[in-house]
Design a protein around this motif. Structure first.
Motif, short mmCIF file in Angstrom:
data_model
loop_
_atom_site.label_atom_id
_atom_site.label_comp_id
_atom_site.label_asym_id
_atom_site.label_seq_id
_atom_site.Cartn_x
_atom_site.Cartn_y
_atom_site.Cartn_z
N MET A 138 3.41 2.55 -0.87
CA MET A 138 2.92 3.06 0.39
C MET A 138 3.92 2.82 1.53
O MET A 138 3.82 3.49 2.53
CB MET A 138 1.60 2.39 0.76
N THR A 196 4.16 5.76 4.41
CA THR A 196 3.75 5.66 5.81
C THR A 196 4.94 5.76 6.76
O THR A 196 4.80 6.31 7.85
CB THR A 196 2.99 4.35 6.08
N SER A 213 -0.58 3.19 10.99
CA SER A 213 0.01 3.16 9.66
C SER A 213 -0.91 2.45 8.67
O SER A 213 -1.03 2.86 7.52
CB SER A 213 1.38 2.49 9.69
N ALA A 258 -2.57 4.35 5.39
CA ALA A 258 -2.36 3.78 4.05
C ALA A 258 -3.69 3.42 3.40
O ALA A 258 -3.89 3.67 2.21
CB ALA A 258 -1.46 2.55 4.13
N ASN A 279 -1.63 -1.84 -1.21
CA ASN A 279 -1.20 -0.55 -0.66
C ASN A 279 -1.31 -0.53 0.86
O ASN A 279 -0.44 0.01 1.55
CB ASN A 279 -2.01 0.59 -1.26
N THR A 280 -2.38 -1.12 1.39
CA THR A 280 -2.53 -1.19 2.84
C THR A 280 -1.45 -2.08 3.45
O THR A 280 -0.87 -1.75 4.49
CB THR A 280 -3.93 -1.71 3.22
N GLY A 291 1.67 -0.16 3.53
CA GLY A 291 1.62 0.81 4.61
C GLY A 291 1.90 0.19 5.96
O GLY A 291 2.60 0.76 6.80
#
Length: 77
Positions: free
Chosen positions: A1, A5, A22, A26, A53-54, A57
Protein backbone atom coordinates in the motif's frame (compact mmCIF):
# COMPACT_ATOMS: atom_id res chain seq x y z
CA UNK A 1 0.00 0.00 0.00
CA UNK A 2 2.96 2.34 0.45
CA UNK A 3 3.51 2.94 -3.27
CA UNK A 4 -0.23 2.88 -3.98
CA UNK A 5 -1.09 5.74 -1.64
CA UNK A 6 1.98 7.74 -2.61
CA UNK A 7 0.93 7.54 -6.28
CA UNK A 8 -2.70 8.38 -5.46
CA UNK A 9 -1.63 11.43 -3.45
CA UNK A 10 0.73 12.51 -6.25
CA UNK A 11 -1.93 12.00 -8.93
CA UNK A 12 -4.53 14.12 -7.16
CA UNK A 13 -2.04 16.62 -5.71
CA UNK A 14 -3.30 16.22 -2.16
CA UNK A 15 -1.28 18.07 0.47
CA UNK A 16 -3.65 19.18 3.21
CA UNK A 17 -4.41 16.59 5.91
CA UNK A 18 -2.33 14.05 4.02
CA UNK A 19 -1.89 11.59 6.89
CA UNK A 20 -5.63 11.31 7.43
CA UNK A 21 -6.45 11.01 3.72
CA UNK A 22 -3.73 8.48 2.89
CA UNK A 23 -4.73 6.33 5.88
CA UNK A 24 -8.39 6.49 4.90
CA UNK A 25 -7.67 5.55 1.28
CA UNK A 26 -5.44 2.64 2.29
CA UNK A 27 -7.95 1.38 4.87
CA UNK A 28 -10.93 1.51 2.50
CA UNK A 29 -9.01 -0.16 -0.32
CA UNK A 30 -7.70 -2.86 2.05
CA UNK A 31 -11.19 -3.55 3.44
CA UNK A 32 -12.42 -3.96 -0.13
CA UNK A 33 -9.67 -6.45 -0.91
CA UNK A 34 -10.26 -8.42 2.28
CA UNK A 35 -14.02 -8.63 1.71
CA UNK A 36 -13.50 -9.76 -1.86
CA UNK A 37 -11.21 -12.52 -0.58
CA UNK A 38 -13.87 -13.51 1.93
CA UNK A 39 -16.77 -13.47 -0.54
CA UNK A 40 -14.93 -15.16 -3.40
CA UNK A 41 -13.21 -17.66 -1.09
CA UNK A 42 -9.83 -16.87 -2.61
CA UNK A 43 -8.09 -16.19 0.67
CA UNK A 44 -8.72 -15.43 4.30
CA UNK A 45 -9.98 -12.26 5.96
CA UNK A 46 -7.24 -11.14 8.35
CA UNK A 47 -7.26 -8.12 10.59
CA UNK A 48 -3.48 -8.07 10.53
CA UNK A 49 -3.62 -7.42 6.77
CA UNK A 50 -5.93 -4.44 7.39
CA UNK A 51 -3.54 -3.07 10.01
CA UNK A 52 -0.37 -3.52 7.98
CA UNK A 53 -1.90 -2.24 4.74
CA UNK A 54 -3.21 0.85 6.53
CA UNK A 55 0.17 1.40 8.14
CA UNK A 56 1.84 1.09 4.72
CA UNK A 57 -0.65 3.60 3.34
CA UNK A 58 0.16 6.04 6.11
CA UNK A 59 3.86 5.66 5.40
CA UNK A 60 3.20 6.25 1.70
CA UNK A 61 1.44 9.50 2.59
CA UNK A 62 4.33 10.57 4.80
CA UNK A 63 6.88 9.81 2.08
CA UNK A 64 4.83 11.77 -0.43
CA UNK A 65 4.59 14.70 1.97
CA UNK A 66 8.34 14.69 2.59
CA UNK A 67 9.02 14.61 -1.15
CA UNK A 68 6.50 17.38 -1.77
CA UNK A 69 8.03 19.60 0.92
CA UNK A 70 11.52 18.96 -0.44
CA UNK A 71 10.48 19.80 -4.00
CA UNK A 72 8.60 22.94 -3.00
CA UNK A 73 11.11 24.12 -0.41
CA UNK A 74 10.88 27.89 -0.20
CA UNK A 75 7.53 28.06 -1.98
CA UNK A 76 4.48 29.18 -0.07
CA UNK A 77 2.10 26.27 0.34
Amino acid sequence: MLPFTAVVMWTFGVVERIIWKSGKIAFCFSVGIEFMQLLLRLGTFQLSDLFYNTLGGLLGGVIYYIGYRHKHKGDDI
